[in-house]
Design an enzyme around this catalytic site. Structure first.
Site, PDB file in Angstrom:
ATOM      1  CE  LYS A 101      -4.456   0.688   0.177  1.00  0.00           C
ATOM      2  NZ  LYS A 101      -5.532  -0.249  -0.165  1.00  0.00           N
TER       3      LYS A 101
ATOM      4  CG  ASP B  77      -7.210   3.162  -0.588  1.00  0.00           C
ATOM      5  OD1 ASP B  77      -7.612   1.993  -0.566  1.00  0.00           O
ATOM      6  OD2 ASP B  77      -7.330   3.917   0.401  1.00  0.00           O
TER       7      ASP B  77
HETATM    8  N1  GLU Z   1      -7.204   0.060  -2.646  1.00  0.00           N
HETATM    9  C1  GLU Z   1      -7.959  -1.116  -2.997  1.00  0.00           C
HETATM   10  C2  GLU Z   1      -8.020  -2.064  -1.821  1.00  0.00           C
HETATM   11  O1  GLU Z   1      -8.062  -1.632  -0.703  1.00  0.00           O
HETATM   12  C3  GLU Z   1      -7.523  -1.741  -4.298  1.00  0.00           C
HETATM   13  C4  GLU Z   1      -6.099  -2.091  -4.437  1.00  0.00           C
HETATM   14  C5  GLU Z   1      -5.704  -2.562  -5.853  1.00  0.00           C
HETATM   15  O2  GLU Z   1      -6.548  -2.643  -6.733  1.00  0.00           O
HETATM   16  O3  GLU Z   1      -4.521  -2.867  -6.017  1.00  0.00           O
HETATM   17  O4  GLU Z   1      -8.063  -3.260  -1.959  1.00  0.00           O
END
Ligand code: GLU
Length: 449
Positions: A129, A169
């Site tokens: 992340k 996100d």
């Molecule tokens: N931010 C999204 C999550 O919390 C998606 C992450 C992504 O698609 O890599 O899963």
């Protein structure tokens, strides 16, 4: 909080000491360790091998300066983060968040959750992340673009379609991903489609990616309800948030025959007993990026706008927290239970506080934790990577079908693990155990890594 056995408690103590002041990360780790109590009783080798402690330590953490110039010519500074938590199952994968609340503890908890979430999808993706304390609110298009370009000027060296693949996100959508992709392409001289997901369709993005998190939450909810011979059809649904996840959860729930009676933003909520007007809601929130008070103003009679109120006071059978972490606390849970809630599924990451989860579970409410319920977003990112790798693009129908199969698999893995460990219907336990085992076994198979 339930107690941990002494070995896990000691391990947790070391996690606290190694990551001081990172409350959200501590919370996320504690929840997983609670579930592992049962696992280590049956499989002491997970403790003996030290794998649990290794799983709690990120592989790599990057913190960097993001200088950019605002529209008045003033130089501004933000801080950028990328926590590459675990690559045992595949390239690091997870979104980028732009929000003033971002600091290392938030990104670390999100990356930790992402690792297990991604494992639960059954797809070959590791966990990561990233983000920045940059506040996109009130910024011009030009400022957003220059900020994204500056961020990528540093981050590009850590990325790659086989290495680390960011996505969106909170505060990062198709527009920001486009700017990030453009800058990556300029720096590397590679049209490497699979290095970012959540791209627009014109940049080799995937159909259904935008819808996937919200759609997946509703699909997961339907599977939970089915275990009690119930369905969403005819249910009242209350949703928190009105961003990407919330909007598409509202759309899918409505398509499935539910009446979505309320949703919220950071200043208040709208309550509409006959059901929200989807066309106007998408117009105001997705296209115009305006507040819900504007939706209420244009909608007129039949809708109530409650400034500063708690959306969880609105009676409903199904509640979908889709805003942000720790947004649903004990008081909210009590109110929802009193109003007869049957199922709660987390569209956001860790939106329910630990004590509120306990209350739901004691009351027999079906509770779908985010790492299972909202896995549809990242799963569809993995489908986007598949399409990019084969230079192909799939139809909306086909991609949605794949998403539905993946969500069924996620539900199945959680339900089976919970049953195997003697707590049928406990999706928190099931998600943590199934996610942990997949990652732990892949790590062990690769030696001491
Ligand atoms: N931010 C999204 C999550 O919390 C998606 C992450 C992504 O698609 O890599 O899963």
């Amino acid at each position: 909080m339930p107690r941990l056995n002494s070995a896990l408690q000691a391990l947790y103590g070391r996690v606290l000491r190694r990551n001081p002041g990172e409350a959200e990360f501590h919370q996320a780790v504690h929840e997983v360790l609670e579930s592992l109590d049962l696992v280590t009783m049956r499989h002491p080798e997970y403790l003996e091998s030290g794998i649990i402690e290794r799983i709690c330590e990120p592989e790599r953490q990057i913190i960097f300066r993001i200088p950019w110039v605002d529209d008045s010519g003033k130089v501004r500074i933000n801080r950028g983060f990328r926590v590459e938590f675990n690559s045992a199952l595949g390239p690091f994968k997870g979104g980028m968040r732009f929000h003033p609340s971002v600091y290392l503890g938030v990104i670390k908890f999100l990356a930790f959750e992402q690792t297990f979430k991604n494992a639960l999808t059954g797809l070959p993706i590791g966990g990561a992340k990233g983000g920045s304390d940059f506040d996109p609110k009130g910024k011009s298009e030009g400022e957003i673009m220059r900020f994204c370009q500056s961020l990528m000027t540093e981050l590009y060296r850590y990325l790659g379609e086989h290495t680390d693949v960011p996505a969106g996100d909170i505060g990062v959508g198709e527009r920001e991903i486009g700017y990030l992709f453009g800058q990556y392409k300029r720096i590397t001289n590679r049209f490497e489609s699979g290095v970012l997901t959540g791209k627009g369709l014109s940049l080799s993005g995937s159909t259904v990616r935008k819808e996937a998190t919200g759609y997946g939450v509703v699909m997961f909810t339907e599977h939970m309800l089915a275990t009690r011979n119930k369905t969403l059809d005819g249910c009242r649904v209350v949703v928190s948030g009105s961003g990407n996840v919330a909007l598409y959860a509202i759309q899918k729930a409505t398509q499935m025959g539910a009446t979505v009676v309320a949703c919220s933003d950071s200043t208040g909520y709208v309550h509409e007993p006959k059901g929200l007007d989807l066309d106007l809601l998408f117009q105001v929130k997705e296209h115009e990026r305006q507040r819900l008070s504007e939706y209420a103003r244009r909608r007129g009679r039949g809708v109530e706008y409650v400034e500063g109120g708690r959306v969880w006071n609105v009676p409903a059978e199904v509640a979908l927290p889709c805003a942000t972490e720790n947004e649903l606390d004990v008081e909210d849970a009590k109110q929802l239970i009193e109003n007869g809630v049957v199922a709660v599924a987390e569209g956001a990451n860790m939106p329910t506080t630990p004590a509120a989860i306990d209350l739901f579970q004691e009351a027999g409410v079906l509770f779908g934790p985010g790492k299972a319920a909202n896995a549809g977003g990242v799963a569809t990112s993995a489908l986007e990577m598949q399409q990019n790798a084969s230079r192909d693009s799939w139809s909306f129908e086909y991609t949605e079908q794949r998403l539905a199969e993946i969500m069924e698999g996620v539900h199945e893995r959680c339900a089976t693990a919970a049953e195997r460990y003697g707590r049928p219907g406990d999706y928190v336990l099931g998600a943590n155990i199934a996610g942990f085992m997949r990652v732990a076994d892949a790590m062990l198979a690769q030696g001491v890594i």
